[in-house]
Structures are given as structure tokens and as C-alpha cells.
Design an enzyme around this catalytic site. Structure first.
Site, PDB file in Angstrom:
ATOM      1  N   SER A 141      35.760 -10.683 -18.919  1.00  0.00           N
ATOM      2  CA  SER A 141      36.643 -10.989 -17.792  1.00  0.00           C
ATOM      3  C   SER A 141      35.844 -11.025 -16.484  1.00  0.00           C
ATOM      4  O   SER A 141      34.918 -11.816 -16.341  1.00  0.00           O
ATOM      5  CB  SER A 141      37.786  -9.976 -17.747  1.00  0.00           C
ATOM      6  OG  SER A 141      38.806 -10.397 -16.881  1.00  0.00           O
ATOM      7  N   GLU A 235      45.111 -17.617 -23.729  1.00  0.00           N
ATOM      8  CA  GLU A 235      44.939 -16.972 -22.429  1.00  0.00           C
ATOM      9  C   GLU A 235      44.826 -18.005 -21.323  1.00  0.00           C
ATOM     10  O   GLU A 235      44.292 -19.099 -21.523  1.00  0.00           O
ATOM     11  CB  GLU A 235      43.736 -16.027 -22.422  1.00  0.00           C
ATOM     12  CG  GLU A 235      42.406 -16.605 -22.853  1.00  0.00           C
ATOM     13  CD  GLU A 235      41.299 -15.574 -22.688  1.00  0.00           C
ATOM     14  OE1 GLU A 235      41.136 -15.056 -21.577  1.00  0.00           O
ATOM     15  OE2 GLU A 235      40.606 -15.284 -23.673  1.00  0.00           O
ATOM     16  N   HIS A 265      43.429 -12.471 -23.999  1.00  0.00           N
ATOM     17  CA  HIS A 265      42.363 -12.150 -23.055  1.00  0.00           C
ATOM     18  C   HIS A 265      41.588 -10.910 -23.489  1.00  0.00           C
ATOM     19  O   HIS A 265      42.168  -9.901 -23.820  1.00  0.00           O
ATOM     20  CB  HIS A 265      42.968 -11.930 -21.666  1.00  0.00           C
ATOM     21  CG  HIS A 265      41.964 -11.733 -20.579  1.00  0.00           C
ATOM     22  ND1 HIS A 265      41.011 -12.675 -20.256  1.00  0.00           N
ATOM     23  CD2 HIS A 265      41.754 -10.687 -19.742  1.00  0.00           C
ATOM     24  CE1 HIS A 265      40.269 -12.228 -19.257  1.00  0.00           C
ATOM     25  NE2 HIS A 265      40.692 -11.026 -18.937  1.00  0.00           N
TER      26      HIS A 265
END
Length: 293
Positions: A141, A235, A265
Site C-alpha cells: 500500500s 481493489e 487490498h
């Protein structure tokens, strides 16, 4: 077909996310969801050029094969604690020591604090005498974006590139212009376009969202080492990974893009109970071992 554990995870995540409002609540929830590392994984605190960090090593980790790991959390949450189990799994799969960085978080420390800390961590490894050819950088991320930021800043500063980089569901466009922000909004249990936009705003604190060190999608990837990009098909950040792969390949970078059907995610970080997550970890380890034999 996805494992039954995936739907169980999605149900839990949706229930928890629905109760969260403030950044403080998000941080507390993230810490609450942390899994303990496997019993044989060793950890050792260290300060890496002023940044709190931790060496993580599973049995069989080679002393001279190192993964610098940047945790995710939208730049506002996440810690060594939330990712210790995952870093231990990376250590085991890659047969490498992992240096996890506890970089500064927004909004208390907005951009470029996290980038500065991440680059300091890479410099720390080089100052320890580790050869760049024996180092990989990885992150999920926001940590995936910081992985790329290290490559950009390091290259521009004349530092030698590491052997490889791994980006897991990287958050690399803080304008959030990917088409998947629309096409995946109904199946992503973690992010909505509005929620993820608030994270970007907290981190940028008024900075240009197209600044390459904040949004590495807009950087020139020329000279990057081989990249492994893993992303879930369910996602909103899916297109960030696809666009990154396209730009990197056009610049002559060796890229392996894996789009995992039905995955969410940073599904890899759920490897402690999600079979697909552990499969992805094994793939990460294989990739790193290919680049750092």
C-alpha cells in the site's frame, strides 16, 4: 475460486470498517488486527539513521540477503507491530533478514517525512557494508509507494540501486485517477474513493499530488531494478499497479505483474489465515531469491 477464508475476512473487515471514523480509531483497529509472529521468528530492535526499526529473521535467513520493508497503512497508521508476522513470513520465504522501518506517520508528520525516513533506512543498510546487489526493498500500500520513492530519491542522489523491489497493492497516485476507483468501488471492502482520498489529503498537507516522491506513478522509472507487483482484482487501487507496470516496461524495466482474482487490498498481509496470502508470500520469496541467489 477463492478460499472460504477470504469471505470470512471480508465480512470481518466490513464490520470493523463500518465502526471506524477518526484516524485514532483507524490506528487502534489496525493494531488490534495485528497477528503475532511465528514462534521461531527472532526480532531485534535497532535505530536506523534515527528511524526506529527492527531486524526480523526466520530460521535459515542469510545474513547477507536483506529485505528493507515499508509497512502500509495509508501513511497515517501501521507499525512494526501490525506487520511483524508478515515480515517474518517474508524472511522465511526469501531466506533473508528483514529490516522493518517504523517511519513517521501523517498527519503529525506529513510528506515528505515518510520518504525521508525510508531513504534513511536504505542508507543505513549501505552504511552497514551490505552490497546493494544483496538488498531488496518491499512494501504494501503506502509502503509500496515508499519502496518506489526510495528508488527515485536514491537514483537521483547517485546511490546504487538494490537488486529488486516488490510492490504490494501500491498506493502511487494521490490524485486517484485510476479507472478501478469506479469499477471496483462496490467490491473493495477496505477503501471507498472518499475514504482513500482523505488519507491522501492528510499525508500531502497541501503538497502537489503529482509530486513524484509522493505519487511515484508520475516519476520516470528508468534505471529501476526488477519489479514484482502484486495486486488484488477486487481493489480500487488495481489500476495503480497496472499503470505502474506499463510505465516501467516502457522504460525498459523488468516487471512481473500479478493480478490475483477476487483478492482484496494487501491480501498478502493476511497470510496468517488466508491461503492465497501465503501463496503470494511464497511467490515474493521466490522472486527475491531469483534476484539475490
Amino acid at each position: 475460486m477463492a478460499s472460504p477464508q477470504l469471505q470470512q475476512a471480508i465480512d470481518v473487515i466490513r464490520a470493523l470498517v463500518s465502526k471506524v471514523g477518526s484516524i485514532e480509531e483507524m490506528r487502534a483497529l489496525n493494531e488490534k488486527m495485528a497477528l503475532p509472529p511465528e514462534p521461531d521468528v527472532k526480532k531485534e530492535p535497532v535505530v536506523a539513521n534515527g528511524v526506529r526499526a527492527e531486524w526480523i529473521a526466520a530460521p535459515g535467513a542469510a545474513a547477507d540477503r536483506v529485505v528493507l520493508y515499508l509497512h502500509g497503512g495509508g501513511y497515517v497508521m501501521g507499525s512494526l507491530n501490525t506487520h511483524r508476522d508478515f515480515m517474518g513470513r517474508i524472511s522465511r520465504a526469501a531466506q533473508a533478514r528483514v529490516l522493518g522501518l517504523d517511519y513517521r506517520l501523517a498527519p503529525e508528520h506529513p510528506f515528505p517525512a515518510a520518504v525521508d525516513d525510508s531513504v534513511a533506512g536504505y542508507r543505513f543498510l549501505l552504511e552497514q557494508g551490505l552490497r546493494p546487489a544483496r538488498i531488496a526493498i518491499a512494501g504494501d500500500s503506502a509502503g509500496g509507494a515508499l519502496t518506489l520513492a526510495i528508488l527515485i530519491a536514491g537514483r537521483d542522489a547517485g546511490l546504487a540501486m538494490p537488486a529488486a523491489a516488490v510492490c504490494l497493492s501500491p498506493m502511487i497516485d494521490l490524485e486517484f485517477l485510476g479507472e478501478s476507483m469506479k469499477t471496483r468501488k462496490d467490491v473493495d471492502p477496505i477503501f471507498t474513493p472518499d475514504a482513500i482520498g482523505l488519507l491522501g489529503t492528510a499525508y500531502l498537507a497541501g503538497a502537489n499530488p503529482r509530486t513524484p516522491l509522493a505519487s511515484p506513478l508520475y516519476a520516470d522509472p528508468k534505471g529501476f531494478p526488477p519489479l514484482l507487483i502484486q495486486v488484488g482484482d477486487h481493489e480500487v487501487l488495481l489500476d495503480d499497479s497496472k499503470r505502474l507496470a506499463q510505465r516501467a516496461r516502457a522504460a525498459g524495466v523488468q516487471v512481473k505483474l500479478e493480478v490475483w482474482p477476487e483478492m482484496i487490498h494487501r491480501f498478502q498481509t493476511f497470510a496468517g489465515f488466508l491461503p492465497e496470502g501465503q501463496q503470494a508470500v511464497e511467490g515474493i520469496g521466490k522472486f527475491i531469491l531469483e534476484q539475490i541467489p
